[in-house]
Design a protein around this motif. Sequence first.
Motif, mmCIF file in Angstrom:
data_model
loop_
_atom_site.group_PDB
_atom_site.id
_atom_site.type_symbol
_atom_site.label_atom_id
_atom_site.label_comp_id
_atom_site.label_asym_id
_atom_site.label_seq_id
_atom_site.Cartn_x
_atom_site.Cartn_y
_atom_site.Cartn_z
ATOM 1 N N VAL A 138 0.838 -1.209 0.000
ATOM 2 C CA VAL A 138 0.000 0.000 0.000
ATOM 3 C C VAL A 138 0.872 1.259 0.000
ATOM 4 C CG1 VAL A 138 -1.787 1.262 1.258
ATOM 5 C CG2 VAL A 138 -1.859 -1.240 1.164
ATOM 6 N N GLN A 139 2.044 1.184 0.632
ATOM 7 C CA GLN A 139 2.938 2.342 0.637
ATOM 8 C C GLN A 139 3.375 2.703 -0.781
ATOM 9 O OE1 GLN A 139 5.220 0.676 4.253
ATOM 10 N NE2 GLN A 139 6.022 2.741 4.027
ATOM 11 N N PHE A 140 3.573 1.690 -1.613
ATOM 12 C CA PHE A 140 3.977 1.950 -2.989
ATOM 13 C C PHE A 140 2.877 2.676 -3.770
ATOM 14 C CE2 PHE A 140 7.125 -1.155 -1.855
ATOM 15 C CZ PHE A 140 8.238 -0.804 -2.602
ATOM 16 N N LEU A 141 1.637 2.532 -3.302
ATOM 17 C CA LEU A 141 0.524 3.185 -3.973
ATOM 18 C C LEU A 141 0.326 4.612 -3.495
ATOM 19 C CD1 LEU A 141 -2.206 0.401 -4.038
ATOM 20 C CD2 LEU A 141 -0.611 1.089 -5.841
ATOM 21 N N CYS A 142 0.588 4.856 -2.204
ATOM 22 C CA CYS A 142 0.172 6.147 -1.660
ATOM 23 C C CYS A 142 1.333 7.074 -1.312
ATOM 24 C CB CYS A 142 -0.769 5.970 -0.475
ATOM 25 S SG CYS A 142 -0.055 5.188 0.960
ATOM 26 N N GLN A 143 2.575 6.662 -1.580
ATOM 27 C CA GLN A 143 3.653 7.615 -1.364
ATOM 28 C C GLN A 143 4.821 7.270 -2.284
ATOM 29 O OE1 GLN A 143 5.202 5.361 2.634
ATOM 30 N NE2 GLN A 143 5.458 7.555 2.616
ATOM 31 N N ASP A 144 5.735 8.224 -2.423
ATOM 32 C CA ASP A 144 6.928 7.981 -3.204
ATOM 33 C C ASP A 144 7.938 7.297 -2.293
ATOM 34 O OD1 ASP A 144 9.252 7.985 -4.651
ATOM 35 O OD2 ASP A 144 9.013 10.012 -5.422
ATOM 36 N N VAL A 145 7.987 5.963 -2.399
ATOM 37 C CA VAL A 145 8.827 5.183 -1.498
ATOM 38 C C VAL A 145 10.308 5.506 -1.709
ATOM 39 C CG1 VAL A 145 9.541 2.833 -0.899
ATOM 40 C CG2 VAL A 145 7.120 3.331 -1.237
ATOM 41 N N VAL A 146 10.706 5.774 -2.954
ATOM 42 C CA VAL A 146 12.114 6.077 -3.233
ATOM 43 C C VAL A 146 12.538 7.346 -2.494
ATOM 44 C CG1 VAL A 146 13.847 6.490 -5.023
ATOM 45 C CG2 VAL A 146 11.887 5.016 -5.504
ATOM 46 N N GLU A 147 11.693 8.371 -2.615
ATOM 47 C CA GLU A 147 11.974 9.644 -1.949
ATOM 48 C C GLU A 147 12.007 9.450 -0.435
ATOM 49 O OE1 GLU A 147 12.992 12.382 -3.118
ATOM 50 O OE2 GLU A 147 12.920 13.242 -1.091
ATOM 51 N N MET A 148 11.071 8.659 0.085
ATOM 52 C CA MET A 148 10.984 8.407 1.520
ATOM 53 C C MET A 148 12.244 7.696 2.028
ATOM 54 S SD MET A 148 10.153 5.869 3.891
ATOM 55 C CE MET A 148 9.052 4.587 3.267
ATOM 56 N N VAL A 149 12.687 6.671 1.293
ATOM 57 C CA VAL A 149 13.868 5.914 1.705
ATOM 58 C C VAL A 149 15.125 6.782 1.573
ATOM 59 C CG1 VAL A 149 15.352 3.945 1.108
ATOM 60 C CG2 VAL A 149 12.862 3.647 1.225
#
Length: 279
Positions: free
Chosen positions: A121-132
């Motif tokens: 769900v995180q991949f759908l609702c946020q930019d995981v690359v930017e977050m990491v």
Amino acid sequence: KRRGAGGGVSVYAPRMSEQQQERKAIRGELRRAIENRQFSLVYQPKIDIASGRCVGMEALVRWDHPQRGRIRPDQFIPVAERSGLIAPLGEWVMREACRQNRAWLDAGLPPLKVAVNVSAVQFLCQDVVEMVARALRESGLPARHLEVEITESVIMTDAAKVMRMLDGLRDLGVSLAIDDFGTGYSSLSYLKRLRVHCLKIDQSFVREMLRNDEDVRITRAILNIARDFGLEVVAEGIETADHAAFFKAEGCHLGQGYFWGKPMEPADFHGYVSRDLAA
Ligand code: C2E
Ligand code: CA
Ligand code: CA
Ligand code: CA
């Protein structure tokens, strides 16, 4: 009025609504819990089976509820996923795991790779690359000391978008692992497309293995696939010496489970690794 034993609806309806109320309560409390920092991480060692040495750890989230006590993730991660709260919660988990691993590096522990679960769900609702990337930057943790665990369900969502994010994570230098491998979708073609580094054999196969011949065969098949694709494998849920011996004999390099160590408080994990070094 109550109905007799045959009145399934009236018997079960109150229980359903109780569960719904519970969910609703958890949802409301989750929001506040994130603000009030009621979460903590525990760490379970990941072991090199041949040498018995700890080479990394998985970060697992816990909710320290002021009234209910410690709540396991199975009870609130699904609620967080349905309400969108998984994004801020997942971001906190990522930052904390990176911060802690950096602190252990600075304290003189050998370089360990910390594995962090990232929900589909995180991949759908946020930019995981930017977050990491932000978590790595803020903590000063080199990307090679971080692994992201995803489940097969991520590719079922929005394939193109997810592929871009997985490419982005790989470009950062972060390792990727497929969690609960073997429980998801039967198509193996995604293995090529996902280009992950590691498969984690689900603990359900390991649990039944010594009694159920089919689970042994599935486990062997997964190990062969991993070998063919040049992937690392982690056997999950290793509880006994027999389990460990089986995977060692099969040439599986990495293992995780109560046999070596349960998820631990940070201080206990530090002690565990220090003893491991001295041994
Ligand atoms: P998982 O990622 O498959 O994590 C492994 C689970 O198996 C953990 O449960 C761990 O405590 C348990 N385990 C480890 N070794 C053994 C063993 O030898 N025997 C048995 N019976 N169990 C073992 P936990 O910590 O309750 O986490 C449950 C699930 O919650 C995780 O399954 C993961 O899907 C999810 N989860 C945990 N932390 C996070 C998080 O930070 N973010 C997200 N998105 N999900 C998380
Ligand atoms: Ca996991
Ligand atoms: Ca797993
Ligand atoms: Ca699981």
